[in-house]
Design a protein around this motif. Structure first.
Motif, PDB file in Angstrom:
ATOM      1  N   ILE A  63       0.718  -1.298   0.065  1.00 18.77           N
ATOM      2  CA  ILE A  63       0.024  -0.029  -0.070  1.00 18.77           C
ATOM      3  C   ILE A  63       0.872   1.229   0.007  1.00 18.77           C
ATOM      4  CG2 ILE A  63      -2.099  -1.181   1.060  1.00 18.77           C
ATOM      5  CD1 ILE A  63      -1.167   0.230   3.821  1.00 18.77           C
ATOM      6  N   ARG A  64       0.064   2.427  -0.392  1.00 16.13           N
ATOM      7  CA  ARG A  64       0.871   3.591  -0.392  1.00 16.13           C
ATOM      8  C   ARG A  64       0.416   4.572   0.783  1.00 16.13           C
ATOM      9  NH1 ARG A  64       5.469   3.819  -3.550  1.00 16.13           N
ATOM     10  NH2 ARG A  64       4.934   3.304  -5.686  1.00 16.13           N
ATOM     11  N   PHE A  65      -0.576   4.112   1.214  1.00 18.51           N
ATOM     12  CA  PHE A  65      -1.389   5.308   2.195  1.00 18.51           C
ATOM     13  C   PHE A  65      -1.911   4.203   3.482  1.00 18.51           C
ATOM     14  CE2 PHE A  65      -1.749   7.254  -1.743  1.00 18.51           C
ATOM     15  CZ  PHE A  65      -1.493   8.651  -1.611  1.00 18.51           C
ATOM     16  N   ALA A  66      -1.321   4.837   4.637  1.00 16.24           N
ATOM     17  CA  ALA A  66      -1.713   4.249   5.929  1.00 16.24           C
ATOM     18  C   ALA A  66      -2.378   4.882   6.689  1.00 16.24           C
ATOM     19  CB  ALA A  66      -0.719   3.573   6.608  1.00 16.24           C
ATOM     20  N   PRO A  67      -3.817   4.980   6.890  1.00 20.01           N
ATOM     21  CA  PRO A  67      -4.516   5.964   7.969  1.00 20.01           C
ATOM     22  C   PRO A  67      -4.205   5.904   9.160  1.00 20.01           C
ATOM     23  CG  PRO A  67      -5.850   4.049   7.285  1.00 20.01           C
ATOM     24  CD  PRO A  67      -4.839   3.921   6.410  1.00 20.01           C
ATOM     25  N   VAL A 116      -3.046  11.692   5.116  1.00 22.19           N
ATOM     26  CA  VAL A 116      -3.071  11.399   3.512  1.00 22.19           C
ATOM     27  C   VAL A 116      -1.915  12.116   2.854  1.00 22.19           C
ATOM     28  CG1 VAL A 116      -4.563  12.001   1.487  1.00 22.19           C
ATOM     29  CG2 VAL A 116      -5.538  10.958   3.508  1.00 22.19           C
ATOM     30  N   ASP A 117      -1.844  13.557   3.386  1.00 22.05           N
ATOM     31  CA  ASP A 117      -0.667  14.381   2.873  1.00 22.05           C
ATOM     32  C   ASP A 117       0.663  13.729   3.211  1.00 22.05           C
ATOM     33  OD1 ASP A 117       0.772  16.904   2.382  1.00 22.05           O
ATOM     34  OD2 ASP A 117       1.387  16.706   4.473  1.00 22.05           O
ATOM     35  N   PHE A 118       0.757  12.940   4.535  1.00 23.31           N
ATOM     36  CA  PHE A 118       1.921  12.393   4.675  1.00 23.31           C
ATOM     37  C   PHE A 118       1.992  10.992   3.719  1.00 23.31           C
ATOM     38  CE2 PHE A 118       4.190   9.108   7.030  1.00 23.31           C
ATOM     39  CZ  PHE A 118       5.405   9.733   7.504  1.00 23.31           C
ATOM     40  N   GLY A 119       0.989  10.434   3.648  1.00 24.53           N
ATOM     41  CA  GLY A 119       1.241   9.183   2.664  1.00 24.53           C
ATOM     42  C   GLY A 119       1.436   9.460   1.294  1.00 24.53           C
ATOM     43  N   LEU A 120       0.962  10.667   0.889  1.00 25.35           N
ATOM     44  CA  LEU A 120       1.322  11.161  -0.642  1.00 25.35           C
ATOM     45  C   LEU A 120       2.831  11.335  -0.506  1.00 25.35           C
ATOM     46  CD1 LEU A 120       0.696  11.732  -3.275  1.00 25.35           C
ATOM     47  CD2 LEU A 120      -0.370  14.108  -2.809  1.00 25.35           C
ATOM     48  N   ARG A 121       3.448  12.278   0.484  1.00 22.94           N
ATOM     49  CA  ARG A 121       4.848  12.488   0.296  1.00 22.94           C
ATOM     50  C   ARG A 121       5.887  11.105   0.406  1.00 22.94           C
ATOM     51  NH1 ARG A 121       6.205  15.479   5.316  1.00 22.94           N
ATOM     52  NH2 ARG A 121       3.813  15.541   6.091  1.00 22.94           N
ATOM     53  N   PHE A 168       8.605   5.483  -0.521  1.00 19.88           N
ATOM     54  CA  PHE A 168       8.410   4.625   0.821  1.00 19.88           C
ATOM     55  C   PHE A 168       7.041   3.994   0.908  1.00 19.88           C
ATOM     56  CE2 PHE A 168      11.462   8.244   1.769  1.00 19.88           C
ATOM     57  CZ  PHE A 168      12.599   7.285   1.866  1.00 19.88           C
ATOM     58  N   ASP A 169       6.913   2.469   0.774  1.00 19.85           N
ATOM     59  CA  ASP A 169       5.585   2.134   0.719  1.00 19.85           C
ATOM     60  C   ASP A 169       5.588   1.234   1.956  1.00 19.85           C
ATOM     61  OD1 ASP A 169       7.597   0.026   0.275  1.00 19.85           O
ATOM     62  OD2 ASP A 169       6.210  -0.884  -1.599  1.00 19.85           O
ATOM     63  N   GLY A 170       4.206   0.579   2.003  1.00 21.34           N
ATOM     64  CA  GLY A 170       3.877  -0.062   3.407  1.00 21.34           C
ATOM     65  C   GLY A 170       3.136  -1.435   3.070  1.00 21.34           C
ATOM     66  N   VAL A 171       2.524  -2.054   4.099  1.00 23.09           N
ATOM     67  CA  VAL A 171       1.926  -3.264   3.830  1.00 23.09           C
ATOM     68  C   VAL A 171       0.629  -3.461   4.545  1.00 23.09           C
ATOM     69  CG1 VAL A 171       2.924  -4.570   5.612  1.00 23.09           C
ATOM     70  CG2 VAL A 171       2.160  -5.889   3.735  1.00 23.09           C
ATOM     71  N   TYR A 172      -0.699  -4.118   3.943  1.00 24.86           N
ATOM     72  CA  TYR A 172      -1.693  -3.997   4.594  1.00 24.86           C
ATOM     73  C   TYR A 172      -1.740  -5.375   5.254  1.00 24.86           C
ATOM     74  CZ  TYR A 172      -6.735  -5.035   5.080  1.00 24.86           C
ATOM     75  OH  TYR A 172      -7.875  -5.604   5.442  1.00 24.86           O
ATOM     76  N   VAL A 173      -2.173  -5.669   6.466  1.00 21.79           N
ATOM     77  CA  VAL A 173      -2.187  -6.756   7.187  1.00 21.79           C
ATOM     78  C   VAL A 173      -3.308  -7.149   7.809  1.00 21.79           C
ATOM     79  CG1 VAL A 173      -0.666  -8.111   8.993  1.00 21.79           C
ATOM     80  CG2 VAL A 173       0.323  -6.318   7.567  1.00 21.79           C
ATOM     81  N   PRO A 174      -4.096  -7.861   6.977  1.00 18.40           N
ATOM     82  CA  PRO A 174      -5.609  -8.134   7.247  1.00 18.40           C
ATOM     83  C   PRO A 174      -5.704  -8.960   8.855  1.00 18.40           C
ATOM     84  CG  PRO A 174      -4.997  -9.256   5.625  1.00 18.40           C
ATOM     85  CD  PRO A 174      -3.890  -8.508   5.845  1.00 18.40           C
TER      86      PRO A 174
END
Length: 250
Positions: free
Chosen positions: A161-165, A193-198, A204-210
């Motif tokens: 993912i690109r954006f983590a709330p 959202v602004d931080f995730g866009l930067r 710099f990406d992340g991961v969704y972990v259900p």
């Protein structure tokens, strides 16, 4: 035999303003984690109830800001004060399941990403998604994927993912040095959202972990669609657009 690498320290950073009644349950859920937090830090935005004193009696470290500086400022101060390699940012109305931190930290470390977030279910109806990860349209409108949809197999698939709330998410503390802290001009709402866009623009990406499940009450501090909430979201949508979406010359 080679020495075993020391386990990374993890701090929980909780921005907070009033609603002391939410804190005992949150602290209990954080202390019930299968991978314990090394530090729990409440950043108090000038609460007029005894939230800070309650937290201190519970053995939580409290950072008093003295007045309500907004969510972004509270997160920035908390990250700056946290003595850890990883920071979990949590709203005060979130209840993570016991394996929440363990699952996020394992997935983020294994995939060598900068942040991780899990599946939030509605505390009022646990069969309904409150949030997963965010996406952003070309028109600068953010969308919380899965919001108010029934929990289903599609939301049980891990993905990059690109954006983590920042309702409930785990970040490498170094990330805030590399891309900067939250933009405090947003005060509250859409600052993540602004931080995730930067982060996305820097790769710099992340991961969704259900499997990292939590329960979210939502709008617990001001109430749903409070006038101040509507004003800030509307203002910050314009601010986000002006900051990042410059348009193309004709």
């Amino acid at each position: 035999m080679l020495p075993t690498a020391a386990a990374p320290r993890v701090a929980a950073v909780i921005p907070h303003w009033n609603r002391r009644d939410l804190l005992p349950g949150l602290f209990e859920s954080l202390r019930a984690q299968t991978r314990p937090f090394d530090e729990i830090l409440l950043v108090d935005n000038g609460s007029i109830d005894d939230s800070a004193e309650l937290a201190e009696r519970a053995g939580v470290r409290v950072l008093r800001l003295g007045s309500n500086l907004g969510f972004a400022a509270a997160v920035n101060r908390g990250i700056g004060a946290a003595e850890a390699e990883w920071v979990a940012i949590l709203n005060n109305d979130v209840t993570p399941e016991p394996a929440w931190l363990e699952n996020l930290l394992r997935a983020a470390s294994a995939q060598d990403v900068w942040f991780a977030t899990g599946k939030l279910l509605s505390a009022a109806n646990t069969g309904v998604i409150d949030g997963t990860f965010d996406e952003l349209s070309r028109g600068a409108c953010a969308h919380r994927c899965g919001f108010r949809k029934p929990d289903a197999p599609v939301w049980n698939q891990s993905r990059r993912i690109r954006f983590a709330p920042m309702t409930a998410a785990l970040f490498r503390k170094d990330l805030f040095t590399k891309v900067g802290g939250l933009d405090e001009s947003f005060e509250s709402y859409l600052e993540d959202v602004d931080f995730g866009l930067r982060c996305a623009l820097r790769g710099f990406d992340g991961v969704y972990v259900p499997s990292a499940v939590g329960y979210h009450r939502g709008s617990a501090t001001l109430g749903e669609w409070h006038a101040a909430t509507v004003r800030r979201i509307a203002r910050n949508q314009v601010l986000l657009t002006a900051k990042h979406f410059k348009g193309q010359p004709r």
